[in-house]
Design an enzyme around this catalytic site. Sequence first.
Site, PDB file in Angstrom:
ATOM      1  N   LYS A 686       1.972  14.171  13.076  1.00  0.00           N
ATOM      2  CA  LYS A 686       3.273  13.940  12.444  1.00  0.00           C
ATOM      3  C   LYS A 686       3.047  13.547  10.989  1.00  0.00           C
ATOM      4  O   LYS A 686       2.723  12.403  10.669  1.00  0.00           O
ATOM      5  CB  LYS A 686       4.030  12.816  13.171  1.00  0.00           C
ATOM      6  N   GLU A 767      -3.581   1.153   9.916  1.00  0.00           N
ATOM      7  CA  GLU A 767      -3.915   0.778   8.534  1.00  0.00           C
ATOM      8  C   GLU A 767      -2.622   0.564   7.777  1.00  0.00           C
ATOM      9  O   GLU A 767      -1.792   1.472   7.710  1.00  0.00           O
ATOM     10  CB  GLU A 767      -4.714   1.899   7.860  1.00  0.00           C
ATOM     11  N   CYS A 801      -2.617   2.216  -1.112  1.00  0.00           N
ATOM     12  CA  CYS A 801      -2.714   0.896  -0.472  1.00  0.00           C
ATOM     13  C   CYS A 801      -3.827   0.091  -1.121  1.00  0.00           C
ATOM     14  O   CYS A 801      -3.849  -1.129  -1.042  1.00  0.00           O
ATOM     15  CB  CYS A 801      -2.877   1.016   1.031  1.00  0.00           C
ATOM     16  N   GLU A 901       4.124  -6.459  -1.184  1.00  0.00           N
ATOM     17  CA  GLU A 901       3.577  -5.177  -1.619  1.00  0.00           C
ATOM     18  C   GLU A 901       4.687  -4.372  -2.278  1.00  0.00           C
ATOM     19  O   GLU A 901       5.764  -4.204  -1.706  1.00  0.00           O
ATOM     20  CB  GLU A 901       3.015  -4.399  -0.435  1.00  0.00           C
TER      21      GLU A 901
END
Length: 1010
Positions: A686, A767, A801, A901
């Site tokens: 996906k 992750e 990231c 973040e």
Amino acid sequence: MATSNGSPPSTLPETGFLPVDPALEAAVRAKGEKLFALMAAHPAPGIFSKKGAYARLMEWAMRDPAFKTQLFRFVDVLPALDSSGEIVRHLQEYLGDQAVALNPALKTGLAAASLAPALVAGPVKAQVLDMAKQFVAGAGPDDLVKQLHLNTKAGRATTIDLLGETVVSEAEADEFLRRNLEVLDTVATALRASPEPGASDVGPAGPLPRLNLSVKISALTPDVHPADPENSILALKQRLRPILRRAIEVGAFINFDMESYKLKDLTLALFRSILEEDEFRAGPAIGIALQAYLRDCERDLRALIAWARERRRPLTVRLVKGAYWDSETILARQRGWPVPVWSRKPESDANFEKLTVLLLDNADIVTPAFASHNVRSCAHAIVQAERRGIDPRAYEFQALYGMADELKAALLQGGHRVREYCAVGQLLPGMAYFVRRLLENTSNEGFLRQKNTGEATTEQLLQNPVELLATGKRAADAGQAAPAAFRNAANTDYTLAAAREQQRAALEALGARLGRKHPLIIGGRKIADREYVPSVNPARPAQIVGHWAKATVADAEAAVAAARAAFPAWRATPAAARATILERAADLLETRRMEVNALIILEAGKPWMEADADTSEAIDFCRFYAAEMRRLGSPEITQRTPGEYCTQLWTPRGVAVAIAPWNFPLAILTGLTVAPLVAGNAVIMKPARQTSVIGAFLADVLFEAGVPPGALNYLPCFGGEIGNHLVAHPQVDAIAFTGSRAVGCRIWELAGRTPPGQANLKKVVCEMGGKNALIIDNDADLDEAIPAALYSAFGYSGQKCSALSRLVVLAGGYDRFLERFLSACPSVPVGDPALAGTIVGPVIDGDAQKKILGYIEQGKKEARLAWQAKLPPELAAGGGYFVPPTVFADVRPEHVIAREEIFGPVLAVMKARDLDEAFALANGADYALTGGLFSRSPSALERAQRDFLVGNLYLNRGITGAVVERHPFGGFKMSGGGTKAGGREYLQNFMFPRAIAENTLRRGFTPPEE
Ligand SMILES: Cc1cc2nc3c(=O)[nH]c(=O)nc-3n(C[C@H](O)[C@H](O)[C@H](O)COP(=O)(O)OP(=O)(O)OC[C@H]3O[C@@H](n4cnc5c(N)ncnc54)[C@H](O)[C@@H]3O)c2cc1C
């Protein structure tokens, strides 16, 4: 080929070096011996001639490479240390007791250093400065004028080099330009007052320009982007034109120094292009350095000569071997690129000799300047010139200030012209130049070391390098890395014009066939009758890259069923066969690299180099996991015991779902898919909804490589409903996820449930994000730290990231750092990623843009807006999702922008009292993904390894750009479950270990042990 003065026609071979000619050899030897004899009458220069401290230090450094490294590193950091305490601390950290080598008087001082650091710091600094002074002709124009007069008196000509190489901002480049103009003016005025030229200032046709300035282009603008030569050249010309104009006015000669290989083509292109401008067609007198240690130097020299002839533009070529051999070799090997320099020293020497002949044969249009301290190289040039009957005044020798003084004197005595390259500037900022000279003087294979230490005889020093190559055993080719099971794919070298052309062509070709429809693929069947979702270019949202079919819950069910059905046969396929399919996929990606790069540029808005690195990483994942599966595919003996055969082996879990993010639209999607796949699981892939066309591309590649139907299913969809359905599905056994913290935590929770019918406890490889910090120590090398911080924070608009979002700067250097850093920020190009020079493109979509702009507003409320880019109006006009790179200063740990973040080009700069506080700030986040420290203190670097708790710690480099196998990637805390993508243990996440013990004792005997 043209020759000069009726000289014999050239015997230059098209390939290979010069053939050995015994008569010529005898003449070179005789000339060399004569030079040596003349040199003997003069004292050796600089560090070798002084008895006592320097000589001892250099001797020790040459004997003990570890001491040499420590000593030179200490010299390198010294300028950044602004207190006696810091000097003593670094001295002790680098040299410990060996510090006394600097000065025996330190013995007592070091013992007392903790009480009175100034007792040690003062003499040490003075000692190092004194050493550096030997290579620097003075601090400013006045010293320079004095040196010029001295040189003229001694018969030497001069070329001036202004110390200071790295500029990170326009302001620094302006300052460098100002200093160049100032030097041209001051020296011109001084020379007018004493018009008598020195012996070396007169050529065959009369006096030459006495004012001769060497310029390094990297100091002329912070905007040198080798992948974008067109714009770099425009920027460089802005500052070069005033220098050339002033040179014409004052009758000066301008030489272009040659720097690292990545700037070579750019420098040559700039040289030609600016001299083709009308105002510079006839002047000023001009020259350029070419490096014989480069394999392609001959090609460049021939092209330059042809250009000079065509344009009737006389010029000087300074032939050097080259100053950056180690770094060129190391960097090329690190990147998997062909090493551009010769790997054996005599090859550089032999090439120098061949190019000497090429230059002499064209001395009518190109004045040769032989810049070498090697007596053999010089003797050879003289003999070749004599053979051609060339007037010694028609060429010159060049040597560095503070080096090879006895050779300069000998050449002058022999009636040759000699020019001294005089570096001028502040000693402390010029320390990099000093360290290069130290390295040159002590280099194992260098002529100077061999001669001055007596390591080689005169005969050996004069030996023909071609003979040496023939007799010497072949050294290991520096370009060859040790053979390994896995080798990283090399990124494209966009400094090469051909690579840039290919990328442009691929973008154009893709642009012409955008907008295709991409159906679902379930169980090998393409399902096209679904609602289609357009995927757009974030830089120009009106441009539709493609349409993808939106999967339904029923499709998700079908995909699970298809995967389940395909699993047994796929599991039974030998591991080696599965690995071969991945390797084939890697090859396909490699052959279609430019095409897939183009797709990433258009669909994800990634700049060229980032898109290309994304493709490399995808290729690496295929090859690395294939190699890993071959390793894990055979049973491993757990313990050898008589009568029992005990092994452990791995078996796949079943059905895995790969849920990927858009920010590494090919690399992470590939990693999350092919790892479970090669381990024997059937996979439902996906991709992120923003980059599902790239997902379709990958599915095609994997099927073409041989993945059977059902073992892979392509299921693009909106994450929420269908993603949850898949994660919670009892027939799903593993989930490989990379994405946001919110979604990751939700997956973790959902997957933890065990509804009826569930076969296995689900494995989640998760992750998530980061709030990554980079610490800048007081002694950091800012020339390195600033570009690294800029790229880590703003490369691909901070949408990694691993990206830098908190810059923690120690108080002692805070103001100094911030001033330089902020002035460097505008040099990061923001623009359309389809253009080669762009570093910061758009963010991925309108939602992201809105969210990041919200954080910027928040930042304005709680911290100080220190800098924000001004977006060019044409970007906004195209409706692209651009966000201006933004820096906040004086951010405190409790601020929202220091905690959450942001996933955009927003950087929070924080001040830390000392390293304790810096580590506390860095560790004080919910995340633990990447982090870094710039420091030149061995103890600080050691401490970071112990106390800076992140999954990927980077020391003295940027904090993004993990490479498969080299930097296994992944973090802990809210960054993820501690698994390492591209690491040795990764595949095991998708398999169960099984142990098997077989009793091999039958009727009292066993098979022979293997
Ligand atoms: C006036 C002047 C200006 C200069 N300007 C520049 C410049 O603009 N750009 C620049 O790059 N250099 C420049 N240099 C050259 C550089 O700084 C060194 O001085 C020069 O390369 C040393 O060569 P040599 O012939 O004096 O010594 P040698 O000892 O004969 O040669 C040493 C050189 O050999 C090469 N070498 C060393 N090991 C190997 C190996 N294993 N395989 C292959 N080659 C090897 C390296 O180039 C090394 O510098 C300049 C030098 C001078 C004197």
